[in-house]
Design a protein around this motif. Structure first.
Motif, PDB file in Angstrom:
ATOM      1  N   GLN A 146      -7.852  -2.413  11.781  1.00 13.15           N
ATOM      2  CA  GLN A 146      -8.042  -1.428  10.727  1.00 13.15           C
ATOM      3  C   GLN A 146      -6.895  -0.433  10.807  1.00 13.15           C
ATOM      4  OE1 GLN A 146     -10.602  -1.151   8.270  1.00 13.15           O
ATOM      5  NE2 GLN A 146      -9.153   0.381   7.491  1.00 13.15           N
ATOM      6  N   MET A 147      -6.162  -0.316   9.711  1.00 10.04           N
ATOM      7  CA  MET A 147      -4.999   0.563   9.693  1.00 10.04           C
ATOM      8  C   MET A 147      -5.212   1.648   8.653  1.00 10.04           C
ATOM      9  SD  MET A 147      -1.951  -2.275   9.923  1.00 10.04           S
ATOM     10  CE  MET A 147      -2.222  -2.843   8.252  1.00 10.04           C
ATOM     11  N   SER A 148      -5.029   2.881   9.037  1.00 11.41           N
ATOM     12  CA  SER A 148      -5.131   3.995   8.109  1.00 11.41           C
ATOM     13  C   SER A 148      -3.948   4.927   8.317  1.00 11.41           C
ATOM     14  CB  SER A 148      -6.455   4.735   8.306  1.00 11.41           C
ATOM     15  OG  SER A 148      -6.538   5.249   9.617  1.00 11.41           O
ATOM     16  N   GLY A 149      -3.776   5.847   7.393  1.00 10.50           N
ATOM     17  CA  GLY A 149      -2.638   6.749   7.499  1.00 10.50           C
ATOM     18  C   GLY A 149      -1.324   5.998   7.560  1.00 10.50           C
ATOM     19  N   LEU A 150      -1.210   4.931   6.783  1.00 12.88           N
ATOM     20  CA  LEU A 150      -0.030   4.069   6.883  1.00 12.88           C
ATOM     21  C   LEU A 150       1.243   4.799   6.478  1.00 12.88           C
ATOM     22  CD1 LEU A 150      -1.667   0.784   5.654  1.00 12.88           C
ATOM     23  CD2 LEU A 150      -0.446   1.060   7.807  1.00 12.88           C
ATOM     24  N   LYS A 151       2.318   4.458   7.174  1.00 12.78           N
ATOM     25  CA  LYS A 151       3.628   5.067   6.967  1.00 12.78           C
ATOM     26  C   LYS A 151       4.637   3.975   6.604  1.00 12.78           C
ATOM     27  CE  LYS A 151       2.639   8.375  10.687  1.00 12.78           C
ATOM     28  NZ  LYS A 151       3.120   8.921  11.986  1.00 12.78           N
ATOM     29  N   PRO A 152       5.717   4.331   5.945  1.00 14.32           N
ATOM     30  CA  PRO A 152       6.739   3.318   5.629  1.00 14.32           C
ATOM     31  C   PRO A 152       7.224   2.563   6.862  1.00 14.32           C
ATOM     32  CG  PRO A 152       7.141   5.298   4.355  1.00 14.32           C
ATOM     33  CD  PRO A 152       6.014   5.618   5.315  1.00 14.32           C
TER      34      PRO A 152
ATOM     35  N   VAL B 154       0.852  -1.186   0.000  1.00 15.74           N
ATOM     36  CA  VAL B 154       0.000   0.000   0.000  1.00 15.74           C
ATOM     37  C   VAL B 154       0.892   1.240   0.000  1.00 15.74           C
ATOM     38  CG1 VAL B 154      -0.186   0.038   2.526  1.00 15.74           C
ATOM     39  CG2 VAL B 154      -1.983   1.088   1.132  1.00 15.74           C
ATOM     40  N   GLN B 155       0.399   2.302  -0.609  1.00  9.15           N
ATOM     41  CA  GLN B 155       1.154   3.549  -0.635  1.00  9.15           C
ATOM     42  C   GLN B 155       1.041   4.275   0.695  1.00  9.15           C
ATOM     43  OE1 GLN B 155      -0.234   5.830  -3.999  1.00  9.15           O
ATOM     44  NE2 GLN B 155       1.067   4.710  -5.421  1.00  9.15           N
ATOM     45  N   PRO B 156       2.007   5.106   1.015  1.00  8.03           N
ATOM     46  CA  PRO B 156       1.902   5.908   2.246  1.00  8.03           C
ATOM     47  C   PRO B 156       0.592   6.676   2.274  1.00  8.03           C
ATOM     48  CG  PRO B 156       4.102   6.075   1.341  1.00  8.03           C
ATOM     49  CD  PRO B 156       3.285   5.321   0.327  1.00  8.03           C
ATOM     50  N   GLY B 157      -0.030   6.680   3.445  1.00  3.79           N
ATOM     51  CA  GLY B 157      -1.328   7.316   3.599  1.00  3.79           C
ATOM     52  C   GLY B 157      -2.498   6.395   3.339  1.00  3.79           C
TER      53      GLY B 157
ATOM     54  N   TRP C 253       2.655 -19.012  17.340  1.00  2.00           N
ATOM     55  CA  TRP C 253       2.401 -17.931  16.410  1.00  2.00           C
ATOM     56  C   TRP C 253       1.985 -18.483  15.046  1.00  2.00           C
ATOM     57  CZ3 TRP C 253       2.396 -13.025  18.191  1.00  2.00           C
ATOM     58  CH2 TRP C 253       3.030 -12.781  19.422  1.00  2.00           C
ATOM     59  N   GLY C 254       1.106 -17.735  14.376  1.00  6.86           N
ATOM     60  CA  GLY C 254       0.737 -18.083  13.019  1.00  6.86           C
ATOM     61  C   GLY C 254       1.793 -17.613  12.038  1.00  6.86           C
ATOM     62  N   GLN C 255       1.442 -17.657  10.759  1.00  8.51           N
ATOM     63  CA  GLN C 255       2.412 -17.282   9.727  1.00  8.51           C
ATOM     64  C   GLN C 255       2.508 -15.765   9.554  1.00  8.51           C
ATOM     65  OE1 GLN C 255      -0.670 -18.077   9.073  1.00  8.51           O
ATOM     66  NE2 GLN C 255      -1.347 -16.566   7.564  1.00  8.51           N
ATOM     67  N   GLY C 256       1.556 -15.052  10.094  1.00  9.68           N
ATOM     68  CA  GLY C 256       1.554 -13.603   9.966  1.00  9.68           C
ATOM     69  C   GLY C 256       1.103 -13.163   8.578  1.00  9.68           C
ATOM     70  N   THR C 257       0.964 -11.850   8.431  1.00  9.17           N
ATOM     71  CA  THR C 257       0.599 -11.274   7.136  1.00  9.17           C
ATOM     72  C   THR C 257       1.490 -10.060   6.890  1.00  9.17           C
ATOM     73  OG1 THR C 257      -1.234 -10.502   5.757  1.00  9.17           O
ATOM     74  CG2 THR C 257      -1.298  -9.865   8.085  1.00  9.17           C
ATOM     75  N   GLN C 258       2.083 -10.002   5.716  1.00  9.28           N
ATOM     76  CA  GLN C 258       3.042  -8.959   5.405  1.00  9.28           C
ATOM     77  C   GLN C 258       2.346  -7.673   5.008  1.00  9.28           C
ATOM     78  OE1 GLN C 258       6.690  -8.996   5.254  1.00  9.28           O
ATOM     79  NE2 GLN C 258       6.301  -6.788   5.022  1.00  9.28           N
ATOM     80  N   VAL C 259       2.743  -6.587   5.635  1.00  5.04           N
ATOM     81  CA  VAL C 259       2.282  -5.251   5.263  1.00  5.04           C
ATOM     82  C   VAL C 259       3.499  -4.460   4.795  1.00  5.04           C
ATOM     83  CG1 VAL C 259       1.316  -3.087   6.105  1.00  5.04           C
ATOM     84  CG2 VAL C 259       0.334  -5.283   6.844  1.00  5.04           C
TER      85      VAL C 259
END
Length: 116
Positions: free
Chosen positions: A81-87, A12-15, A106-112
């Motif tokens: 819920q994540m918004s305003g995402l930053k690098p 996802v792009q920043p923001g 722990w599970g496998q996780g999810t990459q963001v």
């Protein structure tokens, strides 16, 4: 064997925004506090958000005001819920019990990945 299954990550792009989901054993979700954690490359896993059985929430300072944790006991699912995402939010995200004593494998996780 207890399984935690995280999903919803991506690039996802920043923001931008993403919603992560975590399916866990029903008893785990409905009976105890749950948390979302993340681990960036070369860093230790950190707790970013928790939600109690009565839906009280707490957040790490770094995500406060941008992330919202919630739970659906009927679906045995915890959301982030994540918004305003930053690098600097780039990491593998995991869910588990908030209490160390109640944690399972722990599970496998999810990459963001937040990048332009």
């Amino acid at each position: 064997q207890v399984q935690l299954v995280e999903s919803g990550g991506g690039l996802v792009q920043p923001g931008g925004s993403l919603r992560l989901s975590c399916v866990a054993p029903a008893s785990m979700v409905s009976n105890g506090a749950m948390g979302w954690f993340r681990q960036a490359p070369g860093k230790q896993r950190e707790l970013v958000a928790t939600i109690t059985r009565v839906r009280s929430t707490e957040y790490a300072d770094s995500v406060k005001g941008r992330f919202t944790i919630s739970r659906d006991n009927a679906k045995a699912t915890v959301y982030l819920q994540m918004s305003g995402l930053k690098p600097e939010d780039t990491a593998v995200y995991y869910c588990n019990a908030a209490s160390i004593m109640a944690r399972v494998n722990w599970g496998q996780g999810t990459q963001v990945t937040v990048s332009s």
